[in-house]
Design an enzyme around this catalytic site. Structure first.
Site, PDB file in Angstrom:
ATOM      1  N   ASP A   1       2.476  11.501   8.689  1.00 51.56           N
ATOM      2  CA  ASP A   1       1.352  11.718   7.780  1.00 51.56           C
ATOM      3  C   ASP A   1      -0.003  11.428   8.419  1.00 51.56           C
ATOM      4  O   ASP A   1      -1.038  11.802   7.875  1.00 51.56           O
ATOM      5  CB  ASP A   1       1.525  10.958   6.459  1.00 51.56           C
ATOM      6  CG  ASP A   1       1.720   9.474   6.648  1.00 51.56           C
ATOM      7  OD1 ASP A   1       1.728   9.011   7.799  1.00 51.56           O
ATOM      8  OD2 ASP A   1       1.875   8.774   5.629  1.00 51.56           O
ATOM      9  N   ARG A   2       0.002  10.758   9.571  1.00 53.97           N
ATOM     10  CA  ARG A   2      -1.282  10.455  10.215  1.00 53.97           C
ATOM     11  C   ARG A   2      -1.561  11.419  11.361  1.00 53.97           C
ATOM     12  O   ARG A   2      -0.648  12.077  11.865  1.00 53.97           O
ATOM     13  CB  ARG A   2      -1.264   9.048  10.794  1.00 53.97           C
ATOM     14  CG  ARG A   2      -1.157   8.004   9.736  1.00 53.97           C
ATOM     15  CD  ARG A   2      -1.321   6.621  10.334  1.00 53.97           C
ATOM     16  NE  ARG A   2      -1.320   5.644   9.256  1.00 53.97           N
ATOM     17  CZ  ARG A   2      -1.830   4.432   9.352  1.00 53.97           C
ATOM     18  NH1 ARG A   2      -2.369   4.026  10.478  1.00 53.97           N
ATOM     19  NH2 ARG A   2      -1.791   3.603   8.326  1.00 53.97           N
TER      20      ARG A   2
ATOM     21  N   ASP B   1       2.131  10.140  13.548  1.00 54.61           N
ATOM     22  CA  ASP B   1       2.767   8.825  13.515  1.00 54.61           C
ATOM     23  C   ASP B   1       4.244   8.911  13.149  1.00 54.61           C
ATOM     24  O   ASP B   1       4.822  10.000  13.075  1.00 54.61           O
ATOM     25  CB  ASP B   1       2.023   7.905  12.551  1.00 54.61           C
ATOM     26  CG  ASP B   1       2.276   8.266  11.105  1.00 54.61           C
ATOM     27  OD1 ASP B   1       2.511   9.454  10.833  1.00 54.61           O
ATOM     28  OD2 ASP B   1       2.244   7.365  10.240  1.00 54.61           O
TER      29      ASP B   1
ATOM     30  N   LYS C   1      -0.955  12.363   2.760  1.00 58.68           N
ATOM     31  CA  LYS C   1      -1.714  12.799   3.922  1.00 58.68           C
ATOM     32  C   LYS C   1      -0.765  13.537   4.855  1.00 58.68           C
ATOM     33  O   LYS C   1       0.456  13.381   4.750  1.00 58.68           O
ATOM     34  CB  LYS C   1      -2.384  11.616   4.603  1.00 58.68           C
ATOM     35  CG  LYS C   1      -1.459  10.513   5.037  1.00 58.68           C
ATOM     36  CD  LYS C   1      -2.272   9.273   5.369  1.00 58.68           C
ATOM     37  CE  LYS C   1      -1.348   8.117   5.705  1.00 58.68           C
ATOM     38  NZ  LYS C   1      -1.764   6.872   5.085  1.00 58.68           N
TER      39      LYS C   1
ATOM     40  N   ASP D   1       6.101   8.742  10.473  1.00 59.13           N
ATOM     41  CA  ASP D   1       6.580   9.600   9.385  1.00 59.13           C
ATOM     42  C   ASP D   1       5.742  10.874   9.224  1.00 59.13           C
ATOM     43  O   ASP D   1       5.932  11.615   8.260  1.00 59.13           O
ATOM     44  CB  ASP D   1       6.622   8.824   8.065  1.00 59.13           C
ATOM     45  CG  ASP D   1       5.256   8.316   7.657  1.00 59.13           C
ATOM     46  OD1 ASP D   1       4.424   8.043   8.533  1.00 59.13           O
ATOM     47  OD2 ASP D   1       5.014   8.191   6.444  1.00 59.13           O
TER      48      ASP D   1
ATOM     49  N   GLU E   1      -8.757   9.140   5.004  1.00 58.06           N
ATOM     50  CA  GLU E   1      -8.954   7.715   5.219  1.00 58.06           C
ATOM     51  C   GLU E   1      -9.288   7.467   6.678  1.00 58.06           C
ATOM     52  O   GLU E   1      -8.832   8.206   7.556  1.00 58.06           O
ATOM     53  CB  GLU E   1      -7.676   6.942   4.886  1.00 58.06           C
ATOM     54  CG  GLU E   1      -7.261   7.003   3.444  1.00 58.06           C
ATOM     55  CD  GLU E   1      -6.207   5.951   3.153  1.00 58.06           C
ATOM     56  OE1 GLU E   1      -6.593   4.862   2.725  1.00 58.06           O
ATOM     57  OE2 GLU E   1      -5.019   6.214   3.371  1.00 58.06           O
ATOM     58  N   GLU E   2     -10.016   6.373   6.910  1.00 56.63           N
ATOM     59  CA  GLU E   2     -10.371   6.020   8.285  1.00 56.63           C
ATOM     60  C   GLU E   2      -9.153   5.707   9.133  1.00 56.63           C
ATOM     61  O   GLU E   2      -9.225   5.690  10.344  1.00 56.63           O
ATOM     62  CB  GLU E   2     -11.330   4.822   8.284  1.00 56.63           C
ATOM     63  CG  GLU E   2     -10.885   3.601   7.487  1.00 56.63           C
ATOM     64  CD  GLU E   2      -9.664   2.905   8.012  1.00 56.63           C
ATOM     65  OE1 GLU E   2      -9.549   2.789   9.237  1.00 56.63           O
ATOM     66  OE2 GLU E   2      -8.819   2.494   7.193  1.00 56.63           O
ATOM     67  N   SER E   3      -8.022   5.439   8.491  1.00 58.51           N
ATOM     68  CA  SER E   3      -6.807   5.058   9.203  1.00 58.51           C
ATOM     69  C   SER E   3      -6.038   6.281   9.677  1.00 58.51           C
ATOM     70  O   SER E   3      -4.816   6.252   9.764  1.00 58.51           O
ATOM     71  CB  SER E   3      -5.942   4.199   8.292  1.00 58.51           C
ATOM     72  OG  SER E   3      -5.723   4.885   7.065  1.00 58.51           O
TER      73      SER E   3
ATOM     74  N   ARG F   1      -8.697  -6.685   8.373  1.00 60.16           N
ATOM     75  CA  ARG F   1      -9.367  -5.488   8.870  1.00 60.16           C
ATOM     76  C   ARG F   1     -10.864  -5.614   8.597  1.00 60.16           C
ATOM     77  O   ARG F   1     -11.273  -5.910   7.468  1.00 60.16           O
ATOM     78  CB  ARG F   1      -8.823  -4.242   8.172  1.00 60.16           C
ATOM     79  CG  ARG F   1      -7.321  -4.050   8.337  1.00 60.16           C
ATOM     80  CD  ARG F   1      -6.956  -2.593   8.134  1.00 60.16           C
ATOM     81  NE  ARG F   1      -5.537  -2.384   7.902  1.00 60.16           N
ATOM     82  CZ  ARG F   1      -4.589  -2.421   8.842  1.00 60.16           C
ATOM     83  NH1 ARG F   1      -4.915  -2.699  10.089  1.00 60.16           N
ATOM     84  NH2 ARG F   1      -3.325  -2.201   8.532  1.00 60.16           N
TER      85      ARG F   1
ATOM     86  N   LYS G   1       9.871   4.042   0.055  1.00 55.79           N
ATOM     87  CA  LYS G   1       8.756   4.389  -0.823  1.00 55.79           C
ATOM     88  C   LYS G   1       9.277   5.357  -1.872  1.00 55.79           C
ATOM     89  O   LYS G   1      10.084   6.232  -1.572  1.00 55.79           O
ATOM     90  CB  LYS G   1       7.681   5.054   0.041  1.00 55.79           C
ATOM     91  CG  LYS G   1       6.477   5.526  -0.722  1.00 55.79           C
ATOM     92  CD  LYS G   1       5.359   5.919   0.231  1.00 55.79           C
ATOM     93  CE  LYS G   1       5.689   7.155   1.056  1.00 55.79           C
ATOM     94  NZ  LYS G   1       4.497   7.702   1.732  1.00 55.79           N
TER      95      LYS G   1
ATOM     96  N   THR H   1       0.823  -1.207   0.000  1.00 52.50           N
ATOM     97  CA  THR H   1       0.000   0.000   0.000  1.00 52.50           C
ATOM     98  C   THR H   1       0.859   1.260   0.000  1.00 52.50           C
ATOM     99  O   THR H   1       0.493   2.263  -0.593  1.00 52.50           O
ATOM    100  CB  THR H   1      -0.928   0.009   1.242  1.00 52.50           C
ATOM    101  OG1 THR H   1      -1.474  -1.288   1.412  1.00 52.50           O
ATOM    102  CG2 THR H   1      -2.064   1.001   1.081  1.00 52.50           C
TER     103      THR H   1
ATOM    104  N   ARG I   1       7.995  -2.560   2.482  1.00 53.20           N
ATOM    105  CA  ARG I   1       8.099  -2.515   3.938  1.00 53.20           C
ATOM    106  C   ARG I   1       8.446  -3.905   4.448  1.00 53.20           C
ATOM    107  O   ARG I   1       7.754  -4.872   4.139  1.00 53.20           O
ATOM    108  CB  ARG I   1       6.765  -2.050   4.509  1.00 53.20           C
ATOM    109  CG  ARG I   1       6.876  -1.459   5.871  1.00 53.20           C
ATOM    110  CD  ARG I   1       5.549  -0.895   6.299  1.00 53.20           C
ATOM    111  NE  ARG I   1       5.230   0.384   5.688  1.00 53.20           N
ATOM    112  CZ  ARG I   1       4.122   1.067   5.966  1.00 53.20           C
ATOM    113  NH1 ARG I   1       3.249   0.577   6.809  1.00 53.20           N
ATOM    114  NH2 ARG I   1       3.896   2.238   5.411  1.00 53.20           N
TER     115      ARG I   1
ATOM    116  N   THR J   1      -8.199   1.810  -0.767  1.00 54.22           N
ATOM    117  CA  THR J   1      -7.319   2.167   0.338  1.00 54.22           C
ATOM    118  C   THR J   1      -5.931   2.567  -0.168  1.00 54.22           C
ATOM    119  O   THR J   1      -5.413   1.950  -1.097  1.00 54.22           O
ATOM    120  CB  THR J   1      -7.207   0.953   1.281  1.00 54.22           C
ATOM    121  OG1 THR J   1      -8.495   0.702   1.814  1.00 54.22           O
ATOM    122  CG2 THR J   1      -6.229   1.207   2.403  1.00 54.22           C
TER     123      THR J   1
ATOM    124  N   SER K   1       6.234   4.047   8.283  1.00 56.26           N
ATOM    125  CA  SER K   1       5.079   4.759   8.821  1.00 56.26           C
ATOM    126  C   SER K   1       4.910   4.552  10.320  1.00 56.26           C
ATOM    127  O   SER K   1       5.799   4.858  11.100  1.00 56.26           O
ATOM    128  CB  SER K   1       3.833   4.343   8.037  1.00 56.26           C
ATOM    129  OG  SER K   1       2.748   5.149   8.400  1.00 56.26           O
ATOM    130  N   HIS K   2       3.787   3.977  10.717  1.00 53.84           N
ATOM    131  CA  HIS K   2       3.439   3.834  12.131  1.00 53.84           C
ATOM    132  C   HIS K   2       3.957   2.529  12.721  1.00 53.84           C
ATOM    133  O   HIS K   2       3.720   2.256  13.889  1.00 53.84           O
ATOM    134  CB  HIS K   2       1.916   3.883  12.260  1.00 53.84           C
ATOM    135  CG  HIS K   2       1.272   2.933  11.295  1.00 53.84           C
ATOM    136  ND1 HIS K   2       1.259   3.177   9.935  1.00 53.84           N
ATOM    137  CD2 HIS K   2       0.692   1.743  11.467  1.00 53.84           C
ATOM    138  CE1 HIS K   2       0.681   2.159   9.323  1.00 53.84           C
ATOM    139  NE2 HIS K   2       0.333   1.279  10.229  1.00 53.84           N
TER     140      HIS K   2
END
Ligand code: G1P
Ligand code: ZN
Length: 537
Positions: A277-278, A273, A372, A275, A359-361, A492, A125, A17, A21, A340, A112-113
């Site tokens: 972005d969240r 998070d 994001k 990096d 996004e919901e995440s 999920r 990435k 995604t 990773r 997603t 990321s997280h």
């Protein structure tokens, strides 16, 4: 001098995604990171003399991979590498740098997280010239290349000083070490009314989770917006994030949550998070789900200078609740439903079809970059609080009174054996045709499908993006497997129930019937052997 290193290619370098990773130990195999970076360089065109942005979230391996990537970029013909001081660049800041420097693309080093450290995760990435994640046709070409590649190349030379600002040469290429915060902070000052936020005299707590946003939040919140010293907690990026998951949810940001629910809560609580972005948004005694946050930000964005002209459209990922759709309908603008992952938003933003997406995440962002952006969401919330004089709780209640409430939760089953998770999904896909009309307690299935998306900008089609089961009356359950995990599979399950009138109920109680229906439909317990999800967000 360019040195060529033979490499034996790897068969497990399929970007998920958000990039490649893997465990750090996997990345530490001979030629592993180099194999992937060279595959990126072999696939992208127009490198000669071009600019490449490089930076990461500071996690374990960040500096090592940056050093070799710089020498490889020089061998690949790039004219300039722009790298964040100390190897630091948040994902949204990297996106911004790619855009303002007219770079060909960028390498963002992050998982990321996910946790960091020698036994944890690392990632690479590739972002393209618009500042966003490479689209599928690029990542597929990179993946194909990783399997056939025979050599990787670097210019000979030693490591550069990543901590000293300024320019150096590596081969024929210029390397520019830049302040990772400056350009990003300037962009935020353009979008938001810093004077109004300062004048509002709000109090807040921001948890940087020992990850990349620490320096950004300290500069913007404490220095430029005048929040009290200590507002930013865990503000120093650490290679292992202090041993924590830098994931801003109610499990991993528990301390912040407890503070915000307690008697000493400041006006506003937020976290970001690994990096950057969240985002996590919590008002005093009021947690805002990411799906609701997207809807509330969209409904109020015009209060910030950067969005005073209104929104062109809203985009949300399919599993994200439909709360934003109701705002879009009221505003008379389009709402796009994408698979997603942030990469699907890029085309809509580039085409001027959407301004805000989420996004919901816990990812929200806008057309200011192509990723994001955690701090952006925090600042837009602050701007809205300052402009309205309302609390987070009041904004949420007013929103639900106007639009109704989409009760929402996500249940994650982590580390499930891949075969078992695949069996669950394929059995579910096989049952889709038979589901409409079936009854589960009071819930009746209206429709069921495997989500496919046709990109309105280029007609490309992405299939098998998650199973949706829609019930009569606007409730829904969605099933998909994570594309970002590094061990086993994560199932999920996204649960949603709309209620126009009852907007002050307990989410768990409101979703109980849907949780039961989800198990009856997919056989979660039977397939996974789990009776409870590992994480509920
Ligand atoms: C997860 C989130 C998704 C997000 C991605 C990258 O992907 O669910 O919304 O875009 O991380 O941050 P997943 O693990 O579900 O594939
Ligand atoms: Zn992230």
């Amino acid at each position: 001098m360019i040195r060529e290193h033979p490499t034996t290619a790897y068969t497990d370098q399929k970007p998920g995604t958000s990039g490649l990773r893997k465990k750090v130990r996997v990345f530490q195999q001979a030629n592993y990171a180099e194999n992937f970076v060279q595959s990126v360089f072999d696939v992208v065109e127009g490198k000669e003399g071009a600019t490449l942005v490089i930076g990461g979230d500071g996690r374990f391996l960040n500096r090592e991979v940056i050093q070799v990537a710089i020498r490889m970029a020089a061998a690949a013909g790039f004219g300039r590498v722009v790298v964040g001081q100390g190897g630091i660049l948040s994902t949204p800041a990297a996106s911004n740098l790619i855009r303002i420097r007219g770079a060909l693309g960028g390498l963002v080093l992050s998982a990321s997280h996910n946790p960091g450290g020698p036994d944890e995760d690392f990632g690479i990435k590739y972002n393209i010239a618009n500042g966003g994640p490479a689209p599928e046709k690029v990542t597929e070409a990179i993946h194909a290349r990783t399997r056939t590649i025979e050599v990787w190349r670097e210019v000979e030379g030693s490591d550069i000083d990543l901590d000293a600002l300024g320019e150096t040469r590596v081969g024929d290429m210029t390397v520019e070490v830049v302040d990772p915060v400056a350009d990003y902070a300037a962009l935020m000052e353009q979008l938001f009314d810093f004077a109004a936020i300062r004048a509002a005299g709000l109090t807040m707590a921001f948890d940087a989770m020992s990850a990349v946003t620490g320096p950004y939040a300290t500069e913007i919140l404490e220095k430029r917006l005048g929040f009290a010293p200590g507002t930013v907690r865990n503000g120093t990026p650490l290679p292992d994030f202090g041993g924590h998951h830098p994931d801003p949810n109610l499990v991993h940001a528990r301390e912040l949550y407890d503070l915000m629910m307690g008697p000493d809560a400041p006006d506003f609580g937020a976290a970001s998070d690994g990096d950057g972005d969240r985002n996590l948004i919590i008002g005093r005694s009021r947690f805002v789900t990411p799906s609701d946050s997207l809807a509330m930000l969209a409904a109020n964005a015009h209060l910030a200078p950067g969005y005073s002209q209104g929104l062109k459209g809203i985009a949300r990922s399919m599993p994200t609740s439909a709360a934003a759709d109701r705002v879009a309908a009221a505003l008379g603008i389009a709402c796009y439903e994408t698979p997603t992952g942030w990469k699907f938003f890029g085309n809509l933003l580039d085409a001027g079809m959407a301004t805000i997406c989420g996004e919901e995440s816990a990812g929200t962002g806008s057309d200011h970059v192509r990723e994001k952006d955690g701090l952006w969401a925090v600042l837009l919330w602050l701007n809205i609080l300052a402009a309205t004089g309302k609390s987070v709780d009041q904004i949420a209640r007013d929103h639900w009174a106007t639009f109704g409430r989409n009760y929402y939760a996500r249940h994650d089953y982590e580390g499930v054996e891949s075969e078992r998770a695949d069996a669950l999904m394929s059995e579910l896909r096989g049952r889709l045709g038979a589901l409409p009309g079936e009854r589960f307690g009071d819930l009746v299935v209206e429709a069921a499908d495997d989500f496919a998306y046709e990109d309105p900008t280029d007609g490309s089609i992405s299939r098998n993006q998650g199973v949706r089961v829609l019930f009569e009356g606007g409730s829904r359950v969605v099933f998909r497997l994570s594309g970002t995990g590094t061990s086993g599979a994560t199932l999920r399950v996204y649960l949603e129930r709309f209620d126009a009138a009852r907007t002050d109920e307990d989410t768990t109680a409101m979703l109980a019937d849907i949780v039961a229906a989800a198990d009856a439909i997919a056989g979660i317990v039977r397939h996974t052997g789990r009776t409870q999800p590992d994480v509920v967000t």
